[in-house]
Write a protein that holds these residues in place. Structure first.
Motif, PDB file in Angstrom:
ATOM      1  N   PRO A 172       0.808  -1.230   0.000  1.00 42.81           N
ATOM      2  CA  PRO A 172       0.000   0.000   0.000  1.00 42.81           C
ATOM      3  C   PRO A 172       0.837   1.275   0.000  1.00 42.81           C
ATOM      4  CG  PRO A 172      -0.806  -1.579   1.635  1.00 42.81           C
ATOM      5  CD  PRO A 172       0.504  -2.087   1.154  1.00 42.81           C
ATOM      6  N   GLU A 173       2.032   1.229   0.552  1.00 45.62           N
ATOM      7  CA  GLU A 173       2.860   2.432   0.655  1.00 45.62           C
ATOM      8  C   GLU A 173       3.104   3.068  -0.712  1.00 45.62           C
ATOM      9  OE1 GLU A 173       7.449   3.623   1.933  1.00 45.62           O
ATOM     10  OE2 GLU A 173       6.562   1.762   2.651  1.00 45.62           O
ATOM     11  N   ARG A 174       3.331   2.246  -1.745  1.00 47.09           N
ATOM     12  CA  ARG A 174       3.573   2.747  -3.098  1.00 47.09           C
ATOM     13  C   ARG A 174       2.553   2.224  -4.106  1.00 47.09           C
ATOM     14  NH1 ARG A 174       8.358   5.192  -4.696  1.00 47.09           N
ATOM     15  NH2 ARG A 174       9.366   6.183  -2.906  1.00 47.09           N
ATOM     16  N   ASP A 175       1.534   1.510  -3.628  1.00 43.88           N
ATOM     17  CA  ASP A 175       0.529   0.900  -4.500  1.00 43.88           C
ATOM     18  C   ASP A 175       1.201   0.009  -5.545  1.00 43.88           C
ATOM     19  OD1 ASP A 175      -2.014   0.279  -5.355  1.00 43.88           O
ATOM     20  OD2 ASP A 175      -2.133   1.968  -6.755  1.00 43.88           O
ATOM     21  N   VAL A 176       2.112  -0.832  -5.072  1.00 40.22           N
ATOM     22  CA  VAL A 176       2.876  -1.731  -5.933  1.00 40.22           C
ATOM     23  C   VAL A 176       2.381  -3.156  -5.743  1.00 40.22           C
ATOM     24  CG1 VAL A 176       5.163  -2.778  -6.259  1.00 40.22           C
ATOM     25  CG2 VAL A 176       4.937  -0.304  -6.043  1.00 40.22           C
ATOM     26  N   THR A 177       2.309  -3.906  -6.832  1.00 44.85           N
ATOM     27  CA  THR A 177       1.955  -5.319  -6.762  1.00 44.85           C
ATOM     28  C   THR A 177       3.105  -6.150  -7.311  1.00 44.85           C
ATOM     29  OG1 THR A 177       0.830  -5.136  -8.902  1.00 44.85           O
ATOM     30  CG2 THR A 177      -0.532  -4.992  -6.915  1.00 44.85           C
ATOM     31  N   SER A 178       3.240  -7.355  -6.767  1.00 50.53           N
ATOM     32  CA  SER A 178       4.349  -8.214  -7.164  1.00 50.53           C
ATOM     33  C   SER A 178       3.977  -9.665  -6.919  1.00 50.53           C
ATOM     34  CB  SER A 178       5.608  -7.852  -6.368  1.00 50.53           C
ATOM     35  OG  SER A 178       6.632  -8.794  -6.575  1.00 50.53           O
ATOM     36  N   THR A 179       4.610 -10.569  -7.665  1.00 50.80           N
ATOM     37  CA  THR A 179       4.473 -12.000  -7.387  1.00 50.80           C
ATOM     38  C   THR A 179       5.683 -12.530  -6.629  1.00 50.80           C
ATOM     39  OG1 THR A 179       5.380 -12.456  -9.585  1.00 50.80           O
ATOM     40  CG2 THR A 179       2.972 -12.488  -9.354  1.00 50.80           C
ATOM     41  N   GLU A 180       6.550 -11.627  -6.213  1.00 51.60           N
ATOM     42  CA  GLU A 180       7.713 -11.960  -5.396  1.00 51.60           C
ATOM     43  C   GLU A 180       7.629 -11.124  -4.122  1.00 51.60           C
ATOM     44  OE1 GLU A 180      11.965 -12.883  -6.971  1.00 51.60           O
ATOM     45  OE2 GLU A 180      11.975 -10.754  -6.442  1.00 51.60           O
ATOM     46  N   LEU A 181       7.706 -11.785  -2.984  1.00 52.38           N
ATOM     47  CA  LEU A 181       7.537 -11.096  -1.701  1.00 52.38           C
ATOM     48  C   LEU A 181       8.868 -10.496  -1.252  1.00 52.38           C
ATOM     49  CD1 LEU A 181       5.815 -10.338   0.744  1.00 52.38           C
ATOM     50  CD2 LEU A 181       6.311 -12.598   1.711  1.00 52.38           C
ATOM     51  N   HIS A 182       8.926  -9.178  -1.176  1.00 54.35           N
ATOM     52  CA  HIS A 182      10.110  -8.476  -0.682  1.00 54.35           C
ATOM     53  C   HIS A 182       9.834  -7.968   0.725  1.00 54.35           C
ATOM     54  CE1 HIS A 182      12.807  -7.943  -4.316  1.00 54.35           C
ATOM     55  NE2 HIS A 182      11.761  -8.580  -4.800  1.00 54.35           N
ATOM     56  N   LEU A 183      10.821  -8.157   1.604  1.00 53.53           N
ATOM     57  CA  LEU A 183      10.657  -7.782   3.009  1.00 53.53           C
ATOM     58  C   LEU A 183      11.924  -7.078   3.502  1.00 53.53           C
ATOM     59  CD1 LEU A 183       9.236 -11.179   4.319  1.00 53.53           C
ATOM     60  CD2 LEU A 183       7.907  -9.128   3.796  1.00 53.53           C
ATOM     61  N   PRO A 184      11.779  -6.018   4.310  1.00 49.59           N
ATOM     62  CA  PRO A 184      12.946  -5.393   4.938  1.00 49.59           C
ATOM     63  C   PRO A 184      13.370  -6.199   6.167  1.00 49.59           C
ATOM     64  CG  PRO A 184      10.971  -4.210   5.542  1.00 49.59           C
ATOM     65  CD  PRO A 184      10.530  -5.282   4.583  1.00 49.59           C
ATOM     66  N   SER A 185      14.653  -6.377   6.332  1.00 50.63           N
ATOM     67  CA  SER A 185      15.142  -7.135   7.484  1.00 50.63           C
ATOM     68  C   SER A 185      15.079  -6.283   8.749  1.00 50.63           C
ATOM     69  CB  SER A 185      16.582  -7.607   7.247  1.00 50.63           C
ATOM     70  OG  SER A 185      17.445  -6.503   7.116  1.00 50.63           O
ATOM     71  N   ASP A 186      14.962  -6.956   9.884  1.00 50.48           N
ATOM     72  CA  ASP A 186      14.944  -6.308  11.198  1.00 50.48           C
ATOM     73  C   ASP A 186      13.825  -5.292  11.335  1.00 50.48           C
ATOM     74  OD1 ASP A 186      17.340  -7.665  12.151  1.00 50.48           O
ATOM     75  OD2 ASP A 186      18.429  -6.388  10.742  1.00 50.48           O
ATOM     76  N   ARG A 187      12.719  -5.538  10.689  1.00 48.90           N
ATOM     77  CA  ARG A 187      11.534  -4.696  10.806  1.00 48.90           C
ATOM     78  C   ARG A 187      10.315  -5.601  11.008  1.00 48.90           C
ATOM     79  NH1 ARG A 187      15.027  -1.677  11.209  1.00 48.90           N
ATOM     80  NH2 ARG A 187      15.291   0.423  10.344  1.00 48.90           N
ATOM     81  N   ARG A 188       9.429  -5.200  11.902  1.00 47.70           N
ATOM     82  CA  ARG A 188       8.211  -5.971  12.136  1.00 47.70           C
ATOM     83  C   ARG A 188       7.323  -5.871  10.909  1.00 47.70           C
ATOM     84  NH1 ARG A 188       7.115 -10.246  15.271  1.00 47.70           N
ATOM     85  NH2 ARG A 188       5.010 -10.274  16.097  1.00 47.70           N
ATOM     86  N   ILE A 189       6.834  -7.015  10.434  1.00 47.57           N
ATOM     87  CA  ILE A 189       6.007  -7.084   9.234  1.00 47.57           C
ATOM     88  C   ILE A 189       4.593  -7.505   9.627  1.00 47.57           C
ATOM     89  CG2 ILE A 189       5.722  -8.121   6.959  1.00 47.57           C
ATOM     90  CD1 ILE A 189       8.263  -6.469   7.239  1.00 47.57           C
ATOM     91  N   ARG A 190       3.613  -6.847   9.051  1.00 47.11           N
ATOM     92  CA  ARG A 190       2.224  -7.277   9.225  1.00 47.11           C
ATOM     93  C   ARG A 190       1.649  -7.591   7.854  1.00 47.11           C
ATOM     94  NH1 ARG A 190      -2.207  -4.018  12.618  1.00 47.11           N
ATOM     95  NH2 ARG A 190      -1.314  -5.291  14.276  1.00 47.11           N
ATOM     96  N   LEU A 191       1.260  -8.835   7.667  1.00 44.68           N
ATOM     97  CA  LEU A 191       0.637  -9.271   6.424  1.00 44.68           C
ATOM     98  C   LEU A 191      -0.870  -9.361   6.614  1.00 44.68           C
ATOM     99  CD1 LEU A 191       2.997 -12.184   5.292  1.00 44.68           C
ATOM    100  CD2 LEU A 191       3.163  -9.748   4.745  1.00 44.68           C
TER     101      LEU A 191
END
Length: 308
Positions: A172-191
């Motif tokens: 949602p931050e950039r309204d980007v869609t992908s079929t590959e999941l990119h994640l920042p390290s050492d950051r809490r992620i909510r899916l």
């Protein structure tokens, strides 16, 4: 005290020490049996697995050790066909061998629940997980230059759509869609997990995390990646004929590289992503002869900014 009794006591002490040392060693080896620890939660899960392996090894080696000792030192003579002594029962022994397994089960249950609390995974109260009580800890990795409080709350929200047979990730931050999941390290992620058709399972072995995705329900799922690299996401639930093709790359990278990728993907126009299920279905339907059972046609290839 006879020599035989002294020998039995010494053998018991030496055997107990040997079994304990070997069990601890086997428990340590269990860490190498698993995929890389790519999420903070994996550290907790691996500790629990090591504990269970150590306990299981201790019981196995203890039982087999007693049997081996009995066979070697207390076997009947070559021509001894007499019956053994009649033993009606031993109340103390029966209480002990009943109480110990019960205590072990409570120990395992308490430790497992403690790990569950520390993981702090979010989920729908009525379907998957109980509501997190106040004060529940969350497993995360804190870099040296950041405080623990800064990472306690989710900082990256990503929408995950599962369908037959593809994963689509929306940022949602950039309204980007992908079929590959990119994640920042050492950051809490909510899916935010959502299924468009049937039951799916979000499973990343390197994270030690699995979450069922239930149709018509949005499920929040939290974790913290800690190890940069490329990993594999797979569908842990049988979702139909081509469910084995429903996998995706998971790329964990530094926060700087993640935001750089996000900005770059936002500049790309949506294009159809390659879908292995659709490709295999097209090949099957193009054959002149009918083979196999009828199956659900895969959804059309998703339009994404970054096909991977």
């Amino acid at each position: 005290m006879t020599i035989q009794k002294i020998f039995n006591i010494v053998a018991l002490i030496i055997g107990a020490i040997a079994v304990t040392v070997m069990s601890l060693w086997i428990g340590k080896q269990s860490y190498s049996w698993l995929p890389p620890q790519a999420a903070a939660e994996s550290l907790l899960i691996d500790d629990l697995i090591s504990f269970l392996v150590t306990l299981g090894a201790f019981i196995f080696l203890g039982v087999t050790g007693v049997l081996l000792y009995s066979v070697l030192f207390h076997r009947a003579g070559k021509n001894d066909y007499s019956d053994g002594p009649a033993i009606e029962g031993n109340i103390t022994l029966e209480v002990v061998w009943t109480a110990i397994p019960i205590l072990l089960v409570f120990w395992i249950a308490a430790y497992s629940y403690q790990i569950y609390e520390q993981m702090g995974i979010q989920g729908p109260m009525e379907l998957v997980h109980l509501h997190n009580p106040m004060g529940m800890e969350s497993a995360y990795a804190a870099p040296k230059d950041e405080s623990v409080e800064a990472l306690a709350e989710p900082v990256e929200n990503i929408d995950v759509i599962a369908k037959q047979w593809a994963w689509v990730f929306h940022y949602p931050e950039r309204d980007v869609t992908s079929t590959e999941l990119h994640l920042p390290s050492d950051r809490r992620i909510r899916l935010a997990l959502k299924s468009e058709d049937v039951l799916h399972g979000f499973y990343i072995p390197a994270f030690r995390l699995k979450q069922d995705i239930i149709p018509n329900h949005n499920i929040d799922f939290e974790f913290t990646p800690i190890r940069p690299g490329k990993y594999q996401l797979t569908d842990s639930q049988y979702s139909g004929t081509y469910f084995a093709t429903m996998h995706a790359n998971v790329v964990v990278e530094s926060p700087e590289a993640y935001h750089q990728w996000l900005a770059q993907a936002a500049t790309q126009a949506p294009t159809p992503a390659y879908n292995q299920a659709a490709d295999e279905y097209a090949q099957a339907t193009s054959q002149s002869g009918k083979t196999g059972w009828a199956t659900v046609a895969p959804e059309s290839a998703p339009l994404v900014n970054y096909p991977g």
